[in-house]
Scaffold this motif. Sequence first.
Motif, mmCIF file in Angstrom:
data_model
loop_
_atom_site.group_PDB
_atom_site.id
_atom_site.type_symbol
_atom_site.label_atom_id
_atom_site.label_comp_id
_atom_site.label_asym_id
_atom_site.label_seq_id
_atom_site.Cartn_x
_atom_site.Cartn_y
_atom_site.Cartn_z
ATOM 1 N N GLU A 110 -2.194 -1.987 -6.757
ATOM 2 C CA GLU A 110 -2.041 -1.337 -5.460
ATOM 3 C C GLU A 110 -3.033 -0.194 -5.261
ATOM 4 O O GLU A 110 -3.332 0.180 -4.130
ATOM 5 N N ASN A 111 -3.544 0.360 -6.350
ATOM 6 C CA ASN A 111 -4.466 1.493 -6.261
ATOM 7 C C ASN A 111 -5.928 1.100 -6.461
ATOM 8 O O ASN A 111 -6.788 1.987 -6.557
ATOM 9 N N LEU A 112 -6.224 -0.184 -6.511
ATOM 10 C CA LEU A 112 -7.621 -0.602 -6.607
ATOM 11 C C LEU A 112 -8.341 -0.302 -5.294
ATOM 12 O O LEU A 112 -7.750 -0.407 -4.213
ATOM 13 N N THR A 128 -4.866 -9.832 -11.158
ATOM 14 C CA THR A 128 -5.862 -8.808 -11.453
ATOM 15 C C THR A 128 -6.329 -9.005 -12.888
ATOM 16 O O THR A 128 -5.503 -9.203 -13.794
ATOM 17 N N GLY A 142 -5.742 -1.240 -1.188
ATOM 18 C CA GLY A 142 -5.382 -1.789 -2.485
ATOM 19 C C GLY A 142 -5.134 -3.284 -2.430
ATOM 20 O O GLY A 142 -5.302 -3.935 -1.407
ATOM 21 N N GLN A 143 -4.719 -3.826 -3.563
ATOM 22 C CA GLN A 143 -4.427 -5.257 -3.670
ATOM 23 C C GLN A 143 -2.928 -5.478 -3.583
ATOM 24 O O GLN A 143 -2.150 -4.838 -4.293
ATOM 25 N N ARG A 190 0.660 3.258 -3.222
ATOM 26 C CA ARG A 190 -0.516 4.054 -3.580
ATOM 27 C C ARG A 190 -0.169 5.542 -3.688
ATOM 28 O O ARG A 190 -0.877 6.301 -4.344
ATOM 29 N N SER A 212 -10.355 -7.803 -8.849
ATOM 30 C CA SER A 212 -9.239 -8.107 -7.952
ATOM 31 C C SER A 212 -9.318 -9.574 -7.548
ATOM 32 O O SER A 212 -10.266 -10.008 -6.900
ATOM 33 N N TRP A 217 0.814 -1.218 0.000
ATOM 34 C CA TRP A 217 0.000 0.000 0.000
ATOM 35 C C TRP A 217 0.849 1.272 0.000
ATOM 36 O O TRP A 217 0.349 2.354 -0.299
#
Length: 504
Positions: free
Chosen positions: A305-307, A320, A314-315, A45, A391, A42
């Motif tokens: 990471e920004n989902l 993905t 994030g993931q 992000r 995700s 994270w």
Amino acid sequence: MSFTVIFFRAFLQLASELHLWVILRPGPFIGSDLDLGGLPSWLLRDPEMKLRSTYPGFLAAVNTYFDKLIPKMLPFQFKKGGPIIAVQVENRYGSYAEDGNYMMYIKEALVDRGITEALLTADEHNGLKHGGVKGALMTFNLQKIKADEISYLEMIQPSSPVLVTELWTGRGDGWGGLHHTFPVEDLVAVVRELLRRGLSINLYMFSGGTNFGFMGGASDTPTYKSLVTSYDYDAPLSEGGDYTPKFHLFRDLLSNFNNEILPDMPPLHRKEEYEAVFLYQHLSLWDALPFTHEPFRSQLPVNMENLPVNNGNGQGYGYTLYETTISTGGSLKSEGHVKDRALVFVNRTFIGSFYDRNVELAVPDEKIAHVGIVGDILLNHTPLRDFTIYSLDMSPAFIDGLYQAQWKTVQNTPSFPSFFQGRLFVNGYPSDTFMKLPNWSKGVVFVNGQNIGRYWDTGPQQALYLPGPVLNSGINQVTVFEEAEADLKIQFEDSPDLGMTVDI
């Protein structure tokens, strides 16, 4: 964090009971053999993030981490009757050395929180001149003796002991390579010479390990390769905890050097060769999508990471899936924006995989999905837009949720990517074993919901270590996510298979 701290404290308590000394290495960077060096994903992000630096966003995360961890470690310091005799400041920073103020900040952050034991740094030969910090003993890592390294430390620290923090007993293996071994005779010769010179040493690794889940990192020496699931490392104690010839010779060397008889070695636990498991239940990736996080829609591709998943963090791991509609075929280019292995599908039919090369698409008016994107993907020089993003973090909750899905019995050739499911029966107390997946291609194995790790037919690793404590007496659920090809059978053996070997 609370579970990790509890586990860590139990480890330190056990070390104390066994009269073992501990060099605490709290990072925050742990090492490249872990995903992102052990740092949380994270952090990425923040588009301005500068890892391992005095960038305010990074230091804020470091302070939060240290505020949670360090107070729990203080009672285990040697001065307070515990096993911690030294604390390492960061790890191998000299080979990175992007911020001249960073190491002093980390050192002071440890001291300010109550660390009173000896501080040290550790670097390879090329990092010694830039990895130290005032007030910490400089130590080094090596595999073969280089006299100039020892002379350099003796020159700049004339009144200090010389410590090899990491004497490498082997090397991590990368997918598509060979299994690396460091000949036992060479290791014993190095240890004997270091002891003759009066140096102190730590073996890295003394006991092999496993990169369970998606925790494996990567190596860029001599070329970039992601690391295999096994972290056996050709260590004296193998990944499965077995004695090796390296262990016996090293034990004899220490016994003779100290002129003492060592205690008897503990008996080993037997490994088990279980009956093969047939995975007749099948669930396509597309049928598993309803069990993922709510899909995210975006004009532009968004990196994992920004989902907007996991409470805004994030993931961090897994896969993905990006899906959009195209109106023509043509040339698909990644423009360097695929930072992982990407699979491309048109109308759920596999077209090809790529890193940076082109893939020709010839089917119009259908859907395309691909994996691992950090920027625009071009179709005939035009960026793709209007994505639906799924995700697939492969978390325990996700895997457990798949049990509610409508699994089908495998008929003829199944579609891919897909999940496959079967059952392993264990009679009596479970033992360690090794899982082999011949004629499978690439994927991940879960046993009783726990991620055992990745497999890939590119090798070198041919069998995954499965610890007995993961298993139950009786029925055990085995789930495999396979990207391209499945034999529908998993074999279990009582010995490891790390692939073809090469001496270091």
